[in-house]
Design a protein around this motif. Structure first.
Motif, short mmCIF file in Angstrom:
data_model
loop_
_atom_site.label_atom_id
_atom_site.label_comp_id
_atom_site.label_asym_id
_atom_site.label_seq_id
_atom_site.Cartn_x
_atom_site.Cartn_y
_atom_site.Cartn_z
N LYS A 1 9.31 -22.68 6.31
CA LYS A 1 8.57 -22.63 7.57
C LYS A 1 7.11 -22.25 7.37
O LYS A 1 6.37 -22.09 8.35
CB LYS A 1 9.22 -21.63 8.53
N ASN A 2 6.68 -22.08 6.12
CA ASN A 2 5.29 -21.67 5.82
C ASN A 2 4.91 -20.41 6.61
O ASN A 2 3.80 -20.31 7.15
CB ASN A 2 4.31 -22.80 6.14
N THR A 3 5.83 -19.47 6.66
CA THR A 3 5.65 -18.29 7.50
C THR A 3 5.85 -17.02 6.69
O THR A 3 6.76 -16.95 5.85
CB THR A 3 6.63 -18.32 8.69
N VAL A 4 5.02 -16.03 6.98
CA VAL A 4 5.16 -14.70 6.39
C VAL A 4 5.39 -13.70 7.51
O VAL A 4 4.84 -13.87 8.62
CB VAL A 4 3.92 -14.34 5.54
N TYR A 5 6.21 -12.70 7.22
CA TYR A 5 6.57 -11.69 8.22
C TYR A 5 6.21 -10.30 7.71
O TYR A 5 6.16 -10.07 6.50
CB TYR A 5 8.08 -11.72 8.50
N LEU A 6 5.99 -9.39 8.64
CA LEU A 6 5.82 -7.99 8.30
C LEU A 6 6.66 -7.17 9.27
O LEU A 6 6.32 -7.09 10.45
CB LEU A 6 4.35 -7.56 8.37
N GLN A 7 7.75 -6.61 8.77
CA GLN A 7 8.58 -5.73 9.56
C GLN A 7 8.05 -4.32 9.40
O GLN A 7 7.99 -3.80 8.28
CB GLN A 7 10.04 -5.81 9.10
N MET A 8 7.66 -3.70 10.51
CA MET A 8 7.06 -2.37 10.47
C MET A 8 7.97 -1.40 11.21
O MET A 8 8.20 -1.54 12.41
CB MET A 8 5.68 -2.41 11.13
N ASN A 9 8.50 -0.45 10.48
CA ASN A 9 9.38 0.58 11.05
C ASN A 9 8.73 1.95 10.93
O ASN A 9 7.78 2.14 10.17
CB ASN A 9 10.72 0.58 10.32
N SER A 10 9.27 2.90 11.68
CA SER A 10 8.76 4.27 11.65
C SER A 10 7.24 4.31 11.78
O SER A 10 6.56 4.99 11.02
CB SER A 10 9.20 4.96 10.35
N LEU A 11 6.75 3.60 12.76
CA LEU A 11 5.30 3.50 12.94
C LEU A 11 4.71 4.85 13.33
O LEU A 11 5.33 5.64 14.05
CB LEU A 11 4.98 2.45 13.99
N ILE A 12 3.50 5.10 12.84
CA ILE A 12 2.76 6.32 13.13
C ILE A 12 1.40 5.93 13.70
O ILE A 12 0.94 4.79 13.50
CB ILE A 12 2.60 7.17 11.85
N PRO A 13 0.74 6.84 14.42
CA PRO A 13 -0.57 6.50 15.02
C PRO A 13 -1.58 5.98 13.99
O PRO A 13 -2.43 5.15 14.34
CB PRO A 13 -1.02 7.81 15.65
N GLU A 14 -1.48 6.44 12.75
CA GLU A 14 -2.42 6.00 11.72
C GLU A 14 -2.23 4.53 11.35
O GLU A 14 -3.07 3.95 10.65
CB GLU A 14 -2.25 6.85 10.47
N ASP A 15 -1.17 3.91 11.80
CA ASP A 15 -0.97 2.47 11.58
C ASP A 15 -1.74 1.61 12.58
O ASP A 15 -1.76 0.38 12.44
CB ASP A 15 0.52 2.12 11.66
N THR A 16 -2.34 2.24 13.57
CA THR A 16 -3.10 1.51 14.57
C THR A 16 -4.27 0.78 13.92
O THR A 16 -5.09 1.38 13.23
CB THR A 16 -3.61 2.46 15.66
N ALA B 1 0.85 -1.18 0.00
CA ALA B 1 0.00 0.00 0.00
C ALA B 1 0.89 1.23 0.00
O ALA B 1 1.97 1.24 0.61
CB ALA B 1 -0.90 -0.01 1.23
N ASP B 2 0.44 2.29 -0.68
CA ASP B 2 1.24 3.51 -0.76
C ASP B 2 1.56 4.06 0.64
O ASP B 2 2.64 4.62 0.86
CB ASP B 2 0.51 4.58 -1.57
N SER B 3 0.64 3.88 1.57
CA SER B 3 0.81 4.47 2.90
C SER B 3 1.93 3.82 3.71
O SER B 3 2.38 4.38 4.70
CB SER B 3 -0.50 4.37 3.68
N VAL B 4 2.40 2.64 3.30
CA VAL B 4 3.43 1.95 4.08
C VAL B 4 4.73 1.77 3.31
O VAL B 4 5.71 1.28 3.87
CB VAL B 4 2.93 0.58 4.59
N LYS B 5 4.76 2.16 2.05
CA LYS B 5 5.97 2.01 1.24
C LYS B 5 7.14 2.74 1.89
O LYS B 5 7.00 3.88 2.33
CB LYS B 5 5.74 2.53 -0.17
N GLY B 6 8.27 2.06 1.95
CA GLY B 6 9.45 2.64 2.56
C GLY B 6 9.52 2.46 4.06
O GLY B 6 10.57 2.72 4.66
N ARG B 7 8.44 2.03 4.69
CA ARG B 7 8.43 1.82 6.15
C ARG B 7 8.23 0.35 6.52
O ARG B 7 8.79 -0.11 7.52
CB ARG B 7 7.31 2.65 6.79
N PHE B 8 7.43 -0.37 5.74
CA PHE B 8 7.13 -1.77 6.04
C PHE B 8 7.81 -2.67 5.02
O PHE B 8 7.97 -2.31 3.85
CB PHE B 8 5.62 -2.03 5.96
N THR B 9 8.19 -3.86 5.47
CA THR B 9 8.79 -4.85 4.58
C THR B 9 8.14 -6.20 4.83
O THR B 9 8.12 -6.68 5.97
CB THR B 9 10.30 -4.97 4.80
N ILE B 10 7.63 -6.80 3.77
CA ILE B 10 7.05 -8.14 3.87
C ILE B 10 8.08 -9.15 3.38
O ILE B 10 8.83 -8.88 2.42
CB ILE B 10 5.74 -8.25 3.07
#
Length: 121
Positions: free
Chosen positions: A75-90, A60-69
């Motif tokens: 391991k049949n596992t997916v991750y979401l690394q979320m950096n520079s979090l803002i209140p709108e990510d709640t 999503a445009d709102s998370v580009k550059g901050r989140f990494t999937i």
């Protein structure tokens, strides 16, 4: 029984980081695309990020550059690394995976139970 189990949500201050994990378990033949959605109070569920078996990603445009999937196919596992979090990510974050349970049927989308992410200002 096939299920997706999420972990890693919580409360974090603005500017902080969190890492979400989602593991698929059960009798699974193969996994196609995996991804993360989120739903904030009073809003529709929206795509955050998705990743194919080969590693192609979409954000999503709102998370580009901050989140990494990313994903670990062994391991049949997916991750979401979320950096520079803002209140709108709640939001409540949901993982999904397009699973094939046998070689003779097409993929079916499964969802995790959701994990709460709260970003304080």
């Amino acid at each position: 029984q096939v299920q997706l189990v999420e972990s890693g949500g919580g409360l974090v201050q603005a500017g902080g980081s969190l890492r979400l994990s989602c593991a698929a378990s059960g009798s699974i033949f193969s996994i196609n695309a995996m991804g993360w959605y989120r739903q904030a109070p009073g809003k529709q569920r929206e795509l955050v990020a998705a990743i194919t078996t080969g590693g192609s990603t979409n954000y999503a445009d709102s998370v580009k550059g901050r989140f990494t999937i990313s994903r670990d196919n062994a391991k049949n596992t997916v991750y979401l690394q979320m950096n520079s979090l803002i209140p709108e990510d709640t939001a409540v974050y949901y993982c999904n995976a397009d699973l094939r349970l046998t070689a003779y049927r097409g993929p079916v989308r499964y969802w995790g139970q959701g994990t709460q992410v709260t970003v304080s200002s």
